[in-house]
Design a protein around this motif. Structure first.
Motif, PDB file in Angstrom:
ATOM      1  N   ALA A  40       0.465   3.866   6.020  1.00 19.14           N
ATOM      2  CA  ALA A  40      -0.625   4.304   5.144  1.00 19.14           C
ATOM      3  C   ALA A  40      -1.972   3.911   5.733  1.00 19.14           C
ATOM      4  CB  ALA A  40      -0.453   3.698   3.754  1.00 19.14           C
ATOM      5  N   ALA A  41      -2.064   2.689   6.242  1.00 19.77           N
ATOM      6  CA  ALA A  41      -3.316   2.225   6.841  1.00 19.77           C
ATOM      7  C   ALA A  41      -3.679   3.077   8.051  1.00 19.77           C
ATOM      8  CB  ALA A  41      -3.180   0.754   7.240  1.00 19.77           C
ATOM      9  N   ALA A  42      -2.692   3.390   8.886  1.00 22.65           N
ATOM     10  CA  ALA A  42      -2.955   4.204  10.075  1.00 22.65           C
ATOM     11  C   ALA A  42      -3.419   5.602   9.686  1.00 22.65           C
ATOM     12  CB  ALA A  42      -1.699   4.276  10.938  1.00 22.65           C
ATOM     13  N   LEU A  43      -2.847   6.150   8.625  1.00 18.06           N
ATOM     14  CA  LEU A  43      -3.251   7.479   8.163  1.00 18.06           C
ATOM     15  C   LEU A  43      -4.713   7.468   7.719  1.00 18.06           C
ATOM     16  CD1 LEU A  43      -2.742  10.399   7.255  1.00 18.06           C
ATOM     17  CD2 LEU A  43      -1.830   9.477   5.098  1.00 18.06           C
ATOM     18  N   TYR A  97       3.425   7.593   2.301  1.00 18.47           N
ATOM     19  CA  TYR A  97       3.447   6.646   3.419  1.00 18.47           C
ATOM     20  C   TYR A  97       3.153   5.257   2.861  1.00 18.47           C
ATOM     21  CZ  TYR A  97       2.936  10.872   6.275  1.00 18.47           C
ATOM     22  OH  TYR A  97       3.111  12.106   6.848  1.00 18.47           O
ATOM     23  N   ARG A  98       3.740   4.249   3.472  1.00 20.78           N
ATOM     24  CA  ARG A  98       3.581   2.893   2.940  1.00 20.78           C
ATOM     25  C   ARG A  98       3.053   1.927   4.003  1.00 20.78           C
ATOM     26  NH1 ARG A  98       5.472   2.998  -2.073  1.00 20.78           N
ATOM     27  NH2 ARG A  98       7.001   4.607  -2.611  1.00 20.78           N
ATOM     28  N   VAL A 123       0.844  -1.187   0.000  1.00 18.43           N
ATOM     29  CA  VAL A 123       0.000   0.000   0.000  1.00 18.43           C
ATOM     30  C   VAL A 123       0.883   1.241   0.000  1.00 18.43           C
ATOM     31  CG1 VAL A 123      -1.859   1.236   1.190  1.00 18.43           C
ATOM     32  CG2 VAL A 123      -1.715  -1.260   1.347  1.00 18.43           C
ATOM     33  N   ALA A 124       0.479   2.240  -0.791  1.00  9.14           N
ATOM     34  CA  ALA A 124       1.189   3.523  -0.811  1.00  9.14           C
ATOM     35  C   ALA A 124       0.160   4.647  -0.764  1.00  9.14           C
ATOM     36  CB  ALA A 124       2.051   3.646  -2.063  1.00  9.14           C
ATOM     37  N   ALA A 125       0.379   5.606   0.117  1.00  7.08           N
ATOM     38  CA  ALA A 125      -0.519   6.753   0.278  1.00  7.08           C
ATOM     39  C   ALA A 125       0.269   8.035   0.040  1.00  7.08           C
ATOM     40  CB  ALA A 125      -1.125   6.764   1.680  1.00  7.08           C
ATOM     41  N   THR A 126      -0.005   8.694  -1.075  1.00  8.44           N
ATOM     42  CA  THR A 126       0.673   9.941  -1.416  1.00  8.44           C
ATOM     43  C   THR A 126      -0.197  11.113  -0.992  1.00  8.44           C
ATOM     44  OG1 THR A 126       1.767   8.887  -3.308  1.00  8.44           O
ATOM     45  CG2 THR A 126       1.664  11.292  -3.304  1.00  8.44           C
TER      46      THR A 126
END
Length: 365
Positions: A206-209, A201-202, A179-182
């Motif tokens: 990313a999940a926590a975000l 975030y990876r 997972v990647a969250a930009t």
């Protein structure tokens, strides 16, 4: 014409609109502070045209809107902000309704809908405007991933339902367990904060975000692959005034978020028009005008239009209530506001528009 602008004194938005009023040879615009609105002490002059502008960029106003969650750069807490904001709009509406001859230039219910991305998407969908498909309610990362798997989507945008200026927006890619969250969100001990740096975030981070963002309502869209120019993805902000597309700025970025304050760069609109051709350009403007028409009691909206890969498709990303802050931009050369700023164009359009616009009779705020 006698203008009132609801905003934060000293803010550049208020100053630029006041300058445009002065340049038109009209009486100086009266400024009604958001502090007064939220305190319930505001008043507007009789026979005035009332423009509502952004309550942003003022720490005291942010505290009044968010309460204990107040912070000028906060990305979470948008639910509390929206509750305070719509409460202020209700008080302003009561004031204007009780003032003889006073008239709003932006309908308060329209503003409330545009600041709820879920409701705005529903309005555009019902009108037949092209929009990205969405996921319904999600309450956290696991709920989001489950719905993505059901749809076989690997990429989505997660947006705070009541955010603006890319605040809290996350471009999420999920393939299997990777997972990647930009996003421009910075995770800090004090909460989620907006920054000017886009980062990724990876996996667990990313999940926590996503979990933290989902503490407030979110709007989730399938990632729409955008066309590129010079190796960078492109989208547009088109300002529609009195039903006509008057100004456009094209934005390009090497990452998924194109906002200018996050490193996006302006693209020469004439160059873009030459690439896509006159017919497609007119099609884009028609779509923006159709989206704006769903908020026809509001003089000006800013429509975000996303061209698809190969320029073959396009969708409306958002409609913005305060989408006219475009310094040094003049109107499209073949449009009704050639040579004018967004503010000058609104003042020029007011006389005819006020006669045509029908005041809203319902009160759903």
């Amino acid at each position: 014409m006698k203008f009132v602008v609801v905003g934060n004194p000293g803010n550049r938005r208020v100053a630029m609109f006041a300058d445009a009023v002065r340049s038109a040879g009209l009486p100086p615009a009266k400024v009604v502070a958001w502090r007064e609105i939220l305190a319930g002490t505001c008043a507007v002059p009789t026979d005035s045209l009332v423009r509502v502008d952004s309550p942003g960029e003022d720490e005291h106003v942010d505290r009044l809107l968010r309460g204990s969650l107040a912070h000028p750069y906060r990305a979470d807490g948008s639910g509390a902000w929206y509750e305070g904001f719509t409460g202020g709009l209700r008080r302003l509406g009561e004031t204007v309704a009780g003032t003889p001859g006073a008239r709003l230039l932006n309908d308060l219910e329209d503003i409330a809908v545009m600041f709820d991305k879920r409701r705005c998407h529903e309005v555009l969908t019902r009108a037949g405007c092209p929009v990205p498909p969405t996921i319904g309610d999600v309450d956290g990362y696991e709920s989001l991933r489950e719905q993505m798997r059901e749809r076989r989507w690997s990429k989505v945008f997660v947006k705070p339902a009541h955010g603006s200026s890319a605040s809290g927006v996350v471009a999420l890619t999920a393939v299997g367990s990777r997972v990647a969250a930009t996003t421009s969100v910075a995770v800090t001990p004090d909460g989620l904060m907006n920054s000017l740096r886009v980062q990724t975030y990876r996996d667990e981070q990313a999940a926590a975000l996503i979990d933290r963002l989902c503490a407030d309502p979110v709007h989730v869209e399938r990632w729409f692959p955008k066309a590129s120019l010079g190796g960078r993805s492109v989208d547009l902000r088109v300002v529609v005034i009195a039903g006509k597309a008057t100004h456009a700025v094209a934005r390009a970025s090497s990452h998924p978020i194109t906002n200018l304050h996050l490193g996006g760069a302006r693209v020469d609109v004439a160059e873009l028009r030459a690439v896509i051709g006159a017919a497609r350009w007119r099609e884009w403007l028609d779509t923006c005008e159709k989206a704006a028409a769903q908020f026809g009691r509001t003089l000006m909206v800013g429509v975000d239009l996303l061209p698809g890969l190969g320029w073959r498709r396009h969708v409306v990303g958002e409609v913005n209530a305060f989408g006219d802050l475009l310094p040094r931009l003049t109107g499209l050369p073949d449009g009704p506001a050639a040579g004018m700023s967004t503010y000058e164009a609104q003042i020029a359009a007011c006389a005819d528009w006020v006669d045509l616009a029908v005041p809203r009779t319902s009160d759903r705020l």
